[in-house]
Scaffold this active site. Structure first.
Site, PDB file in Angstrom:
ATOM      1  N   ASP A  88      -1.333  -1.573  -3.785  1.00 59.44           N
ATOM      2  CA  ASP A  88      -1.040  -0.275  -3.977  1.00 59.44           C
ATOM      3  C   ASP A  88      -0.071   0.112  -4.819  1.00 59.44           C
ATOM      4  O   ASP A  88       0.744  -0.469  -4.715  1.00 59.44           O
ATOM      5  CB  ASP A  88      -1.841   0.910  -2.709  1.00 59.44           C
ATOM      6  CG  ASP A  88      -2.691   2.126  -3.264  1.00 59.44           C
ATOM      7  OD1 ASP A  88      -2.731   2.713  -5.057  1.00 59.44           O
ATOM      8  OD2 ASP A  88      -2.887   3.554  -2.847  1.00 59.44           O
TER       9      ASP A  88
HETATM   10  C1  BGC Z   1      -4.330   4.916  -5.321  1.00 60.89           C
HETATM   11  C2  BGC Z   1      -4.899   3.934  -5.358  1.00 60.89           C
HETATM   12  C3  BGC Z   1      -4.781   3.968  -7.422  1.00 60.89           C
HETATM   13  C4  BGC Z   1      -3.614   3.229  -7.448  1.00 60.89           C
HETATM   14  C5  BGC Z   1      -3.922   3.020  -9.615  1.00 60.89           C
HETATM   15  C6  BGC Z   1      -2.749   4.541  -6.618  1.00 60.89           C
HETATM   16  O1  BGC Z   1      -2.221   6.225  -6.453  1.00 60.89           O
HETATM   17  O2  BGC Z   1      -3.699   5.190  -4.368  1.00 60.89           O
HETATM   18  O3  BGC Z   1      -6.226   4.471  -5.538  1.00 60.89           O
HETATM   19  O4  BGC Z   1      -6.207   2.695  -7.554  1.00 60.89           O
HETATM   20  O5  BGC Z   1      -3.281   4.632  -7.875  1.00 60.89           O
HETATM   21  O6  BGC Z   1      -4.283   4.392 -10.146  1.00 60.89           O
END
Ligand code: BGC
Length: 749
Positions: free
Chosen positions: A228
């Protein structure tokens, strides 16, 4: 490109080139190495529409269709429909040159307060897993990759970067991991995104048990794991654990850590895994690069920048919303027939159709419920409340006046966007105070009032007994307005079912008191009893049960038939459920199949969803829904043997229209293998009596202690452990001799 060709490319790379591939080029793409012909691929959120924001900053994105978020999609109880949504997203991804869509998001809804509950499917892992599998298959059918996220246990937003989720092995397997297991095995996502949080003390981004032992070795995952955004702690340990790609790029810092780990130089972050000494081999780096490049090349080769039909996708979004919204109450108020309707609430003109955070889609064509309703009947609008100010009561009196002058009132209300977003959790389940007061006052003046709720997670409903109808529209995507109008006016027949229980009070929720935890730790003390599993076990009445949803027609559950009444644990069984539409309108019904073990050896839920099927039944006709149940449908996770286990006995199969109403039951006897722990000095006498090696053990003991010991042995209290023999037989049997006998008997076939 073939695996052997990729291998040859890797052999040509310098270590620096290899590690450069293992981190993003920026926030939204992977690194290219032009000298070797290695392309870059683009990633974009997800999950319910594209948020292509490369070059546009965090808060802007290329317009795309906003499909119903998972909270609503899951209420369709329809894997095929999820596939359809996925396929449309896949087409838009191809057009927008996106190779991996960051979704679906599939964490379990442990508490209604979870900030991202709107992005997740369900409290139940079977429903959640099937919907996610549908989305993955749909997106991947368009030759676009997916990133199933957030693996694992990211069920809250509070302290998500550091929080330690303390979860028992059984709850992990049966609930939290099961939600990922099915889509990984069935739909084979090209990638999995690890979560920010820790699970049982270890960050998911460097958790070898999670990323390698479970995901790859047990479930057979073949893609690559990405972090993530910002989830990496110890980068080198991440590679060891099975994290291939770090996102977003960290501008060199973590590349150096990897090079140092290979060269035996100082790695800045401490290792938290005793088996990992902050050292990596070139082979480990190569393996990670190979896994990543296999997907990169494959998706890059499948790019197909064909323009897609956004108006068709809008219609798809509307159709999915219509098939998913849940009619919770109807005292004859719906469908609307003639007369004039007072449409009250700012959300009628300023719709709430998605949640905040990384999933926020720049929607192309958002329809307003008021406009859509005006197509079907006479309407007049009053704002009723203000979305910007929860305590603005000034708009109530006009709304009440209007309601009184019409044949009915429809109040469209719910949670303002600021209530539900990635990054934080809610602290209560209430609607804004001004909305609650509005409902109260309108109902007093106009008893024929219907409430349409737009929210991403359960809310308290103090008005439940006062209004004539409630439509749970959840967050319906850009076509929510049309879907709401079609359902209210009977142009479509509601067929959505709740993918989560609505508790009467927050205090009834199983996580209450342990959500969102303290001192950066959360104790999942409710174990496997999440959602309806808890409410049923504890006999706690709910506001609306899991699986519940009304229709404008009525269904009768006629019969349930099992293909066999006795099975071996490895045999499958076919279950046929016949359902009739006894009303006047064609409709769809989500037939749900639950399983209960009659006399379980361990604590088990009253029943658990094992299968579901949405069937279309014409008015006056009947259809059959056919299900196959396999071993896993009867199994539980045994944390002694660390495996799925079935015990012999009677299992009841229940079919119905919600977890609370299963009118059809039938039972099957399952015969399963016996499980015995090895004998030990702690084995009790009662366990010894049924143990297959019990007789052999007794024989050995008598030959050591003398036959006269037999009588004493027969009179041993059941719950005493074998070690007590030593003191019972007057020193004829010493502890070392007893231990030797146990070892000998255990080792014999
Ligand atoms: C989120 C993800 C997301 C990623 C990219 C993160 O903060 O938890 O779900 O895909 O950001 O935007």
């Amino acid at each position: 490109m073939k695996k052997s060709e990729i291998k040859a490319l890797v052999a040509e790379m310098t270590l620096e080139e290899k590690v450069s591939l293992l981190t993003g080029a920026n926030a939204w793409s992977t690194v290219a190495i032009p000298r070797l012909g290695i392309p870059s691929i683009n990633l974009s959120d997800g999950p319910h529409g594209l948020r292509r924001c490369d070059g546009l900053g965090w808060n802007e994105s290329v317009p795309a269709t906003c499909f119903p978020p998972a909270v609503l999609l899951a209420c369709s109880f329809d894997e095929e429909l999820a596939k359809k949504q996925g396929a449309a997203i896949g087409e838009e991804a191809q057009e927008q040159d996106v190779q991996i869509v960051l979704g679906p998001a599939n964490n379990i809804k442990r508490s209604p307060l979870g900030g991202r509950c709107f992005e997740y499917c369900s409290e139940d892992p079977v429903l959640s897993g099937h919907i996610a599998a549908g989305v993955i298959e749909g997106i991947q059918s368009k030759k676009v990759g997916t990133a199933l996220k957030h693996f694992a246990c990211n069920s809250q937003e509070t302290e998500r970067f550091v929080v330690n989720e303390l979860i028992g092995e059984r709850a992990l397997r049966e609930i939290y991991l099961a939600s990922f297991e099915y889509p990984v095995k069935k739909a084979k996502p090209t990638s999995v995104m690890c979560a920010y949080n820790k699970v049982n003390g270890e960050y998911c981004s460097q958790n070898r048990w999670l990323l390698t032992d479970v995901l790859r070795d047990e479930w057979g995952f073949k893609g690559f794991v990405m972090s993530d955004w910002g989830a990496v702690d110890n980068r080198a340990q991440g590679v060891y654990a099975g994290l291939e790609l770090e996102m977003p790029g960290t501008g060199g810092e973590n590349k150096r850590e990897l090079v140092n780990a290979v060269n035996g130089e100082r790695v800045s972050m401490p290792s938290t895994d005793p088996k990992f000494k902050n050292k990596l081999t070139v082979y480990q780096i190569n393996k990670a690069v190979m896994r990543l490049l296999e997907v990169v090349f494959s998706l890059h080769e499948k790019r197909n920048k064909k323009s897609c039909d956004y108006s068709k996708h809008h219609k798809t979004a509307v159709d999915i919303a219509k098939e998913s919204m849940v009619l919770l109450k109807n005292n004859g108020a719906l469908p609307i027939k003639g007369g004039k309707t007072a449409v009250i609430g700012e959300m009628a003109v300023n719709p709430r159709y998605q949640g905040g955070g990384s999933s926020y889609v720049n929607a192309i064509n958002v329809t307003k419920p008021l406009d859509a309703m005006a197509q079907y009947g006479e309407v007049e609008y009053s704002q009723g409340y203000s979305l910007d100010n929860d305590k603005d009561y000034d708009k109530i009196s006009d709304a009440v006046k209007l309601a009184g002058s019409c044949d009915r009132a429809v109040i469209i209300c719910g949670l303002p966007l600021s209530y539900e977003s990635e990054g934080y959790d809610r602290s209560h389940m209430n609607l804004p105070d001004s909305q609650l007061r509005l409902i109260d006052e309108v109902v007093r003046r106009q008893p024929n009032t219907v409430v349409v709720l737009c929210n991403g997670s359960p809310v308290a409903m103090p008005f439940v007994g006062k209004v004539n109808g409630i439509l749970e529209a959840y967050l319906g995507g850009e076509g929510a307005g049309e879907a709401i109008a079609d359902l209210l006016y009977g142009k479509a027949n509601p067929c959505g079912k709740l993918a989560e229980s609505f508790p009467q009070y927050l205090e009834h929720n199983p996580s209450y008191g342990n959500f969102p935890g303290e001192n950066s730790k959360v104790n999942y003390s409710e174990g496997i009893y999440v959602g309806y599993r808890w409410y049923e076990k504890h006999n706690i009445p709910v506001l609306f049960p899991f699986g519940f949803g009304l229709s404008y027609t009525s269904f009768r559950y006629d019969s349930i038939e099992l293909s066999k009444s006795e099975i071996d644990e490895n045999e499958e069984i076919t279950v046929t459920v016949t359902v009739s539409n006894t009303g006047a309108m064609d409709g769809k019904e989500a037939v749900q199949l639950y399983v209960r073990e009659e006399n379980p050896r361990v604590s088990r839920p009253e029943k658990e969803l094992k299968a579901f099927k949405k069937v279309f039944v014409k008015a006056g006709e009947s259809v059959q829904a056919v299900f196959t149940l396999d071993r896993r449908c009867f199994a539980y996770w045994d944390d002694e043997i660390h495996d799925w286990r079935v015990d012999s006995g009677k299992f009841v199969i229940l079919a119905g229209d919600s977890s609370d109403n299963c009118p059809l039951t039938e039972s099957v006897n399952v015969s399963a293998r016996d499980y015995f722990k090895e004998l030990s000095i702690h084995t009790t006498y009662s366990e010894l009596k049924t143990h297959p090696k019990g007789d052999k053990f007794v024989k050995e003991v008598l030959s050591a202690a003398g036959e006269e010991f037999k009588k004493q042995l027969d009179n041993m209290p059941e719950d005493w452990p074998l070690r007590t023999m030593v003191s019972m037989c007057e020193a004829k049997l010493t502890l070392p001799v007893l231990v030797d006998i146990i070892e000998k008997v255990n080792s014999e076939d």
